[in-house]
Design a protein around this motif. Structure first.
Motif, PDB file in Angstrom:
ATOM      1  N   SER A  67       0.828  -1.202   0.000  1.00 60.53           N
ATOM      2  CA  SER A  67       0.000   0.000   0.000  1.00 60.53           C
ATOM      3  C   SER A  67       0.865   1.254   0.000  1.00 60.53           C
ATOM      4  O   SER A  67       0.498   2.281  -0.595  1.00 60.53           O
ATOM      5  N   SER A  68       2.029   1.196   0.649  1.00 63.42           N
ATOM      6  CA  SER A  68       2.941   2.342   0.642  1.00 63.42           C
ATOM      7  C   SER A  68       3.493   2.584  -0.762  1.00 63.42           C
ATOM      8  O   SER A  68       3.639   3.732  -1.199  1.00 63.42           O
ATOM      9  N   ILE A  69       3.788   1.497  -1.474  1.00 69.86           N
ATOM     10  CA  ILE A  69       4.266   1.621  -2.850  1.00 69.86           C
ATOM     11  C   ILE A  69       3.147   2.180  -3.731  1.00 69.86           C
ATOM     12  O   ILE A  69       3.374   3.083  -4.552  1.00 69.86           O
ATOM     13  N   ALA A  70       1.940   1.645  -3.570  1.00 65.22           N
ATOM     14  CA  ALA A  70       0.813   2.128  -4.368  1.00 65.22           C
ATOM     15  C   ALA A  70       0.542   3.601  -4.095  1.00 65.22           C
ATOM     16  O   ALA A  70       0.258   4.381  -5.016  1.00 65.22           O
ATOM     17  N   SER A 120      -2.577  -5.131  -7.453  1.00 63.61           N
ATOM     18  CA  SER A 120      -2.158  -5.781  -6.218  1.00 63.61           C
ATOM     19  C   SER A 120      -3.309  -6.450  -5.490  1.00 63.61           C
ATOM     20  O   SER A 120      -3.096  -7.282  -4.603  1.00 63.61           O
ATOM     21  N   GLY A 121      -4.542  -6.086  -5.826  1.00 62.99           N
ATOM     22  CA  GLY A 121      -5.701  -6.650  -5.149  1.00 62.99           C
ATOM     23  C   GLY A 121      -5.987  -6.024  -3.796  1.00 62.99           C
ATOM     24  O   GLY A 121      -6.874  -6.474  -3.081  1.00 62.99           O
ATOM     25  N   LEU A 122      -5.244  -4.973  -3.444  1.00 64.60           N
ATOM     26  CA  LEU A 122      -5.471  -4.313  -2.157  1.00 64.60           C
ATOM     27  C   LEU A 122      -6.707  -3.417  -2.231  1.00 64.60           C
ATOM     28  O   LEU A 122      -6.839  -2.631  -3.175  1.00 64.60           O
ATOM     29  N   PRO A 123      -7.604  -3.493  -1.267  1.00 68.38           N
ATOM     30  CA  PRO A 123      -8.699  -2.514  -1.215  1.00 68.38           C
ATOM     31  C   PRO A 123      -8.111  -1.120  -0.971  1.00 68.38           C
ATOM     32  O   PRO A 123      -7.284  -0.943  -0.074  1.00 68.38           O
ATOM     33  N   ASP A 125      -9.433   1.421   0.306  1.00 63.51           N
ATOM     34  CA  ASP A 125      -9.826   2.031   1.569  1.00 63.51           C
ATOM     35  C   ASP A 125      -9.169   1.380   2.790  1.00 63.51           C
ATOM     36  O   ASP A 125      -9.458   1.746   3.920  1.00 63.51           O
ATOM     37  N   VAL A 126      -8.266   0.418   2.564  1.00 69.12           N
ATOM     38  CA  VAL A 126      -7.580  -0.190   3.697  1.00 69.12           C
ATOM     39  C   VAL A 126      -6.554   0.765   4.296  1.00 69.12           C
ATOM     40  O   VAL A 126      -6.120   0.608   5.429  1.00 69.12           O
ATOM     41  N   ASN A 127      -6.186   1.782   3.534  1.00 75.17           N
ATOM     42  CA  ASN A 127      -5.180   2.749   3.960  1.00 75.17           C
ATOM     43  C   ASN A 127      -5.685   4.133   3.601  1.00 75.17           C
ATOM     44  O   ASN A 127      -5.866   4.442   2.417  1.00 75.17           O
ATOM     45  N   ALA A 128      -5.931   4.971   4.601  1.00 78.57           N
ATOM     46  CA  ALA A 128      -6.519   6.295   4.351  1.00 78.57           C
ATOM     47  C   ALA A 128      -5.621   7.147   3.459  1.00 78.57           C
ATOM     48  O   ALA A 128      -6.115   7.882   2.594  1.00 78.57           O
ATOM     49  N   ALA A 133      -4.613   9.573  -1.907  1.00 73.97           N
ATOM     50  CA  ALA A 133      -3.744   9.760  -3.069  1.00 73.97           C
ATOM     51  C   ALA A 133      -4.447   9.313  -4.343  1.00 73.97           C
ATOM     52  O   ALA A 133      -4.348   9.972  -5.386  1.00 73.97           O
ATOM     53  N   ALA A 134      -5.173   8.185  -4.267  1.00 75.01           N
ATOM     54  CA  ALA A 134      -5.900   7.692  -5.436  1.00 75.01           C
ATOM     55  C   ALA A 134      -7.005   8.674  -5.838  1.00 75.01           C
ATOM     56  O   ALA A 134      -7.210   8.937  -7.032  1.00 75.01           O
ATOM     57  N   GLU A 135      -7.699   9.233  -4.851  1.00 76.63           N
ATOM     58  CA  GLU A 135      -8.772  10.188  -5.154  1.00 76.63           C
ATOM     59  C   GLU A 135      -8.216  11.464  -5.790  1.00 76.63           C
ATOM     60  O   GLU A 135      -8.837  12.048  -6.676  1.00 76.63           O
ATOM     61  N   ARG A 136      -7.051  11.915  -5.321  1.00 80.32           N
ATOM     62  CA  ARG A 136      -6.462  13.127  -5.913  1.00 80.32           C
ATOM     63  C   ARG A 136      -6.078  12.899  -7.371  1.00 80.32           C
ATOM     64  O   ARG A 136      -6.243  13.795  -8.210  1.00 80.32           O
TER      65      ARG A 136
END
Length: 238
Positions: A67-70, A120-123, A125-128, A133-136
């Motif tokens: 998630s940090s990489i994403a 990666s299959g990560l949700p 919303d698992v990481n605020a 960052a994705a929303e921006r």
């Protein structure tokens, strides 16, 4: 920075005292070689040259590392899209075209980040921080779609700007994934990724009633009619 396999091999090993960064770079190298699902937490530690327990100083588990990489990928993605959009200068359609090209360029030039972001299959919303960052990044595409929607011919039905943004994002993502996975190599295509996306968006805009030939476009001002290459604002495949 583009992550390439030769960079990963040259930079393996934890030598500079920044364990967190070493693990992030090690994981990027593994993603480049094996994909986002192709490595373990222990693999990242091994590539960084540290013990299997060392990563737990900075990351709860492999998902938090990913998630940090994403998140970092989405931050760079937002920057690339924002630079391409440039607040719609010199006109909305030209800037919109640049956003599409920037999307494809990022997927091509940063495949490890792109894989972590979308494969990666990560949700999200698992990481605020990742979600923000994705929303921006998506907000840039939405802003471009809102500006484009304002240019639509009057009295023509069209989807809301948010739906237009989702449509354009889906097309861009589909083309990027098709070419990025190498699927295009299995079938001879008479066009590049950029040309394919241009053709798709041209058809989409025609369906919404936008004028798509130069003669129609030049009847209005620079920013109240779509203008662009012959055949439409996103061009046509050669």
């Amino acid at each position: 920075m583009s992550w390439r396999k030769e960079q990963g091999r040259a930079e393996r090993g934890y030598h500079h005292g920044n364990l967190k960064e070493a693990l992030l770079q090690a994981a990027l190298g593994l993603i480049a070689e094996k994909g986002a699902a192709g490595f373990t937490f222990a693999d990242a530690a091994r590539m960084a040259g540290v013990s299997p327990a060392a990563p737990y100083r900075h990351f709860r588990d492999r998902d938090e590392l990913l998630s940090s990489i994403a998140q970092r990928g989405f931050e760079q993605f937002e920057s690339a899209l924002s630079q391409a959009w440039d607040d719609g200068r010199p006109d909305t359609v030209t800037a919109f075209e640049r956003v599409g090209k920037a999307y494809l360029a990022f997927a091509r030039e940063e495949p490890a980040f792109y894989s972590a972001m979308f494969e990666s299959g990560l949700p999200v919303d698992v990481n605020a921080n990742l979600q923000a960052a994705a929303e921006r990044a998506f907000a840039v595409i939405r802003a471009a779609a809102e500006r484009l929607a304002a240019l639509a011919p009057p009295n023509m039905p069209r989807p809301p700007a948010l739906m237009m943004a989702l449509h354009i994002w889906s097309m861009s993502h589909g083309v990027a994934s098709l070419f990025g996975r190498g699927d295009a190599a299995r079938r001879k295509l008479p066009m590049s990724a950029e040309e394919l996306l241009e053709a798709e968006v041209l058809i989409y805009l025609r369906g919404l009633g936008f004028p798509t030939d130069r003669r129609s476009a030049t009847q209005g001002t620079a920013d109240n009619r779509p203008s662009g290459k012959p055949g439409g604002p996103w061009g046509t495949p050669k």
